[in-house]
Design an enzyme around this catalytic site. Structure first.
Site, PDB file in Angstrom:
ATOM      1  CG  ASN A  10      -2.066  10.414 -35.433  1.00  0.00           C
ATOM      2  OD1 ASN A  10      -2.196  11.844 -35.529  1.00  0.00           O
ATOM      3  ND2 ASN A  10      -3.046   9.728 -35.981  1.00  0.00           N
ATOM      4  CE  LYS A  12      -5.370   8.869 -33.221  1.00  0.00           C
ATOM      5  NZ  LYS A  12      -6.402   7.573 -32.902  1.00  0.00           N
ATOM      6  CG  HIS A  94      -4.957   7.559 -38.897  1.00  0.00           C
ATOM      7  ND1 HIS A  94      -6.256   7.449 -38.349  1.00  0.00           N
ATOM      8  CD2 HIS A  94      -3.979   6.990 -37.951  1.00  0.00           C
ATOM      9  CE1 HIS A  94      -5.986   6.911 -37.149  1.00  0.00           C
ATOM     10  NE2 HIS A  94      -4.764   6.731 -36.929  1.00  0.00           N
ATOM     11  CD  GLU A 164      -3.705   3.306 -38.594  1.00  0.00           C
ATOM     12  OE1 GLU A 164      -3.718   3.907 -37.498  1.00  0.00           O
ATOM     13  OE2 GLU A 164      -4.560   3.351 -39.453  1.00  0.00           O
TER      14      GLU A 164
END
EC number: 5.3.1.1
Length: 247
Positions: A10, A12, A94, A164
Site C-alpha cells: 500500500n 498510500k 483502511h 491491521e
C-alpha cells in the site's frame, strides 16, 4: 486447505513517476516467489502508468472506491473506473480512511459489496486502536467490523481480509508474531461460527502493521497469517524480501 500467500503493497499518498519507475524496475528484476500473490496499491492517478511498468503477474489495486458506479460525487472514483484503467483489486476500510475521513463500518461494507459486484477483488481492512487494545476490546472491535462486511458480502472468494492493528501502523510498534496469530486465529474461528467452515478454511487473512524485512519471516511462519499488507516498506527495495518471506 492451502491458502496462497498474498502480499499487498500500500503506497498510500506517496510516489511520483520517477520513483514508481524505480520500484517497478526493482520488482521486475527481482526473483519473486512464484507461490506468493503480489498486489500493488498505487495512487489512483498513477494506476495506468504503474500497470504499464509493473510485471504483468502482479495485481494492481486502487486504495479506495465509492459505493456507486457513477454520479455527482465530486472527487470520488468508482470500481468501474479502476477496472477500466487496469486495476483488478481495491483496498477498502483502511484505518486511515476510517480515522481521517470518518468512514463508518456500514459505508465500508457498502463499498465492498459494490466493488465485488463490479468485478474487483477486495482487500477488506479491519483493526483496533491502541486505546481499544489496552481496554481489552480487540476481539470485540474486529468482530464488529467483520459483522458489517458479512451483512453485505455473500460470496467471499474474491476477498482478502487485512488485519491491521492501528497502534502498529507507522509507529514502529509491531504486534509480536504471537499477538498477530492470536487475532488471526480468533478471526478464523469467527468466520467458522458466523459465515461457514469453508470460508474460514479458504479466506486469506493478511497482517498489516509495520511489516518489515526483519519481522516478515517470523510472522509468515504463523498458521493463520496468509500474507501481509505492507505500508512504507513497500516503497523500498526490502519489499522484495517481504514478498519472499515464505522462502
Amino acid at each position: 486447505m492451502s491458502r496462497k500467500f498474498c502480499v499487498g503493497g500500500n503506497w498510500k499518498m506517496n510516489g511520483d513517476q520517477k520513483s514508481i519507475a524505480e520500484i517497478a524496475k526493482t520488482l521486475s528484476s527481482a526473483a519473486l516467489d512464484p507461490n506468493t500473490e503480489v498486489v500493488i496499491g498505487c495512487p489512483a492517478i498513477y494506476l495506468m502508468y504503474a500497470r504499464n511498468l509493473l510485471p504483468c503477474e502482479l495485481g494492481l489495486a486502487g486504495q479506495n472506491a465509492y459505493k456507486v458506479a457513477k454520479g455527482a460525487f465530486t472527487g470520488e472514483i468508482s470500481p468501474a473506473m479502476l477496472k477500466d484503467i487496469g486495476a483488478d483489486w481495491v483496498i477498502l476500510g483502511h484505518s486511515e480512511r476510517r480515522a481521517i475521513f470518518g468512514e463508518s463500518d456500514a459505508l465500508i461494507a457498502e463499498k465492498a459489496e459494490h466493488a465485488l459486484a463490479e468485478g474487483l477483488k477486495v482487500i477488506a481492512c479491519i483493526g483496533e486502536t491502541l486505546e481499544e487494545r489496552e481496554a481489552g476490546k480487540t476481539n470485540e472491535v474486529v468482530a464488529r467490523q467483520m459483522c458489517a462486511y458479512a451483512q453485505k458480502i455473500k460470496d467471499w472468494k474474491n476477498v482478502v481480509v487485512a488485519y491491521e492493528p492501528v497502534w502498529a501502523i507507522g509507529t514502529g510498534k509491531t504486534a509480536t508474531p504471537d499477538q498477530a496469530q492470536e487475532v488471526h486465529a480468533f478471526l478464523r474461528q469467527w468466520l467458522s461460527d458466523n459465515i461457514s467452515k469453508e470460508v474460514s478454511a479458504s479466506l486469506r487473512i493478511q497482517y498489516g502493521g509495520s511489516v518489515t524485512a526483519a519481522n516478515a519471516k517470523e510472522l509468515a511462519k504463523k498458521p493463520d497469517i496468509d500474507g501481509f499488507l505492507v505500508g512504507g516498506a513497500s516503497l523500498k527495495p526490502e519489499f522484495v524480501d517481504i514478498i519472499n518471506a515464505r522462502q
